[in-house]
Design an enzyme around this catalytic site. Sequence first.
Site, PDB file in Angstrom:
ATOM      1  N   SER A  27       0.772  -1.164  -0.196  1.00 26.00           N
ATOM      2  CA  SER A  27      -0.016  -0.074   0.003  1.00 26.00           C
ATOM      3  C   SER A  27       0.992   1.558  -0.097  1.00 26.00           C
ATOM      4  O   SER A  27       0.239   2.366  -0.388  1.00 26.00           O
ATOM      5  CB  SER A  27      -0.968   0.161   1.105  1.00 26.00           C
ATOM      6  OG  SER A  27      -0.166  -0.260   2.590  1.00 26.00           O
ATOM      7  N   HIS A  77      -5.505  -4.091  -0.739  1.00 26.78           N
ATOM      8  CA  HIS A  77      -5.493  -3.129  -1.703  1.00 26.78           C
ATOM      9  C   HIS A  77      -5.590  -3.533  -3.155  1.00 26.78           C
ATOM     10  O   HIS A  77      -5.523  -2.776  -4.112  1.00 26.78           O
ATOM     11  CB  HIS A  77      -3.887  -2.300  -1.310  1.00 26.78           C
ATOM     12  CG  HIS A  77      -4.180  -1.178  -0.371  1.00 26.78           C
ATOM     13  ND1 HIS A  77      -4.850  -0.092  -0.519  1.00 26.78           N
ATOM     14  CD2 HIS A  77      -3.649  -1.576   0.809  1.00 26.78           C
ATOM     15  CE1 HIS A  77      -4.587   0.708   0.698  1.00 26.78           C
ATOM     16  NE2 HIS A  77      -4.001  -0.274   1.413  1.00 26.78           N
ATOM     17  N   LYS A 114     -11.919  -1.233   1.893  1.00 27.69           N
ATOM     18  CA  LYS A 114     -11.253  -0.333   0.801  1.00 27.69           C
ATOM     19  C   LYS A 114     -12.173  -0.260  -0.452  1.00 27.69           C
ATOM     20  O   LYS A 114     -12.860   0.751  -0.444  1.00 27.69           O
ATOM     21  CB  LYS A 114      -9.863  -0.741   0.692  1.00 27.69           C
ATOM     22  CG  LYS A 114      -9.109  -0.643   1.708  1.00 27.69           C
ATOM     23  CD  LYS A 114      -7.448  -1.164   1.869  1.00 27.69           C
ATOM     24  CE  LYS A 114      -6.890  -0.705   3.315  1.00 27.69           C
ATOM     25  NZ  LYS A 114      -6.120  -1.632   3.876  1.00 27.69           N
TER      26      LYS A 114
HETATM   27  C1  LIG Z   1      -5.897  -1.937   5.133  1.00 29.79           C
HETATM   28  C2  LIG Z   1      -5.524  -3.495   5.150  1.00 29.79           C
HETATM   29  C3  LIG Z   1      -5.890  -4.106   6.437  1.00 29.79           C
HETATM   30  C4  LIG Z   1      -6.703  -3.768   7.230  1.00 29.79           C
HETATM   31  O1  LIG Z   1      -8.048  -3.693   6.717  1.00 29.79           O
HETATM   32  P1  LIG Z   1      -9.343  -3.299   7.384  1.00 29.79           P
HETATM   33  O2  LIG Z   1     -10.522  -3.849   6.858  1.00 29.79           O
HETATM   34  O3  LIG Z   1      -9.439  -1.775   7.418  1.00 29.79           O
HETATM   35  O4  LIG Z   1      -9.259  -3.321   9.040  1.00 29.79           O
HETATM   36  C5  LIG Z   1      -5.332  -5.493   6.332  1.00 29.79           C
HETATM   37  N1  LIG Z   1      -4.198  -5.955   5.495  1.00 29.79           N
HETATM   38  C6  LIG Z   1      -3.886  -5.099   4.594  1.00 29.79           C
HETATM   39  C7  LIG Z   1      -2.665  -5.587   3.629  1.00 29.79           C
HETATM   40  C8  LIG Z   1      -4.356  -3.782   4.394  1.00 29.79           C
HETATM   41  O5  LIG Z   1      -3.773  -2.866   3.433  1.00 29.79           O
END
Ligand SMILES: *Cc1c(COP(=O)(O)O)cnc(C)c1O
Length: 395
Positions: free
Chosen positions: A185, A213, A243
């Site tokens: 990310s 992502h 996301k």
């Molecule tokens: C954003 C992210 C998470 C967390 O996801 P949420 O649903 O916001 O808790 C977990 N793993 C990765 C790789 C992320 O980028």
Amino acid sequence: MSAVLEQFLNENLQELKEKGLYNEIDPLESPNGPVITIKGKTLINLSSNNYLGLATDERLKKVAMEAVAKYGVGAGAVRTINGTLDLHVKLEETIAKFKGTEAAIAYQSGFNCNMAAISAVMDKNDAILSDELNHASIIDGCRLSKATIIRFNHSDMDDLRKKAKEAKESGKYRKIMVITDGVFSMDGDIAKLPEIVEIAKEFDLIVYVDDAHGSGVTGKGAGTVKHFGLEKEVDFQIGTLSKAIGVVGGYVAGKKNLIDWLKVRSRPFLFSTAVTPADAAAAAKAIEILMESTELNDRLWENGRYLKQGLKDLGFDIGHSETPITPCIIGDEKLTQLFSKRLYEEGVYAKAIVYPTVPRGTGRVRNMPTAAHTKEMLDQALSVYEKVGKELGIL
Ligand SMILES: *Cc1c(COP(=O)(O)O)cnc(C)c1O
């Protein structure tokens, strides 16, 4: 307050502020769309993970409101007692279809999902090979499992092969897993899944890909595993519903026996209440929309390419992103914060990301273009970038 705690907090907060590492939170007074309002100020938003604009999509709002009308606002219990609504079952079936797997299990968040899934399978007799740039929730999930954690250099397949071989030949571990983000990310690069799968076959590794992502973004929306056609080879396909999907929640998609095991052994599933009816209904709808059409995904990539080209033409260091994620690497933490502050004053919201989220000296302003941005918004953002970049001597 206890004197010890008082001293601890004062000293540490002071230190962060002096180093420019203290993050101020700005509450939004509007939806988290392409344009946002903070303290009455209108800003072009380049900081959300709302890749496809689904967080404010009318179709999702409609099914969420219908779910509230029919089921109320809360699930009422953990999934294994009686908090499993038919909406949760439908969500899991939809995720499995989306990911091309036999089954799926939904959790309350992506973070929570990593806490749940890794330690349900791995324990102190096992080892986990983990990319050094993996997300914090993967790191914490690995620690929670008590397995031996072996970090490999970021996307360095020679290093992974060497460490996998050592781990396998040592005979010390019952099971060995390799874990990677699907899309990283902070830089927007894609994991080398074909090589990872090949190494996994060679050394009998369990493969765990967290595509938070990637889902909704890569593979025409279906994610990084599908992008490479590796649905059969990857054991755990992790994703988030917060996301690109635009709601909240996390999931594992995989073989039915894996999902059956997670439903009886993963602690956040057993001991924490399920997501609300509105969340479950909206997330399922979002995935249906993604499976029906690539329209939003196409627009996301088009906007990503446009912004990238624009920033590159201005002379910014945008790193080596392979996805719409577009970092503008500034380096120094304080200069990065100042750059972001000046963008804000000029009407662009692009958050500074500094140590410890990224390594020291690689501070950046990260841009997240979405399907919901218009060309006019991106052009306006680019002209602000040019102005502030010149003013601070970055260009
Ligand atoms: C954003 C992210 C998470 C967390 O996801 P949420 O649903 O916001 O808790 C977990 N793993 C990765 C790789 C992320 O980028």
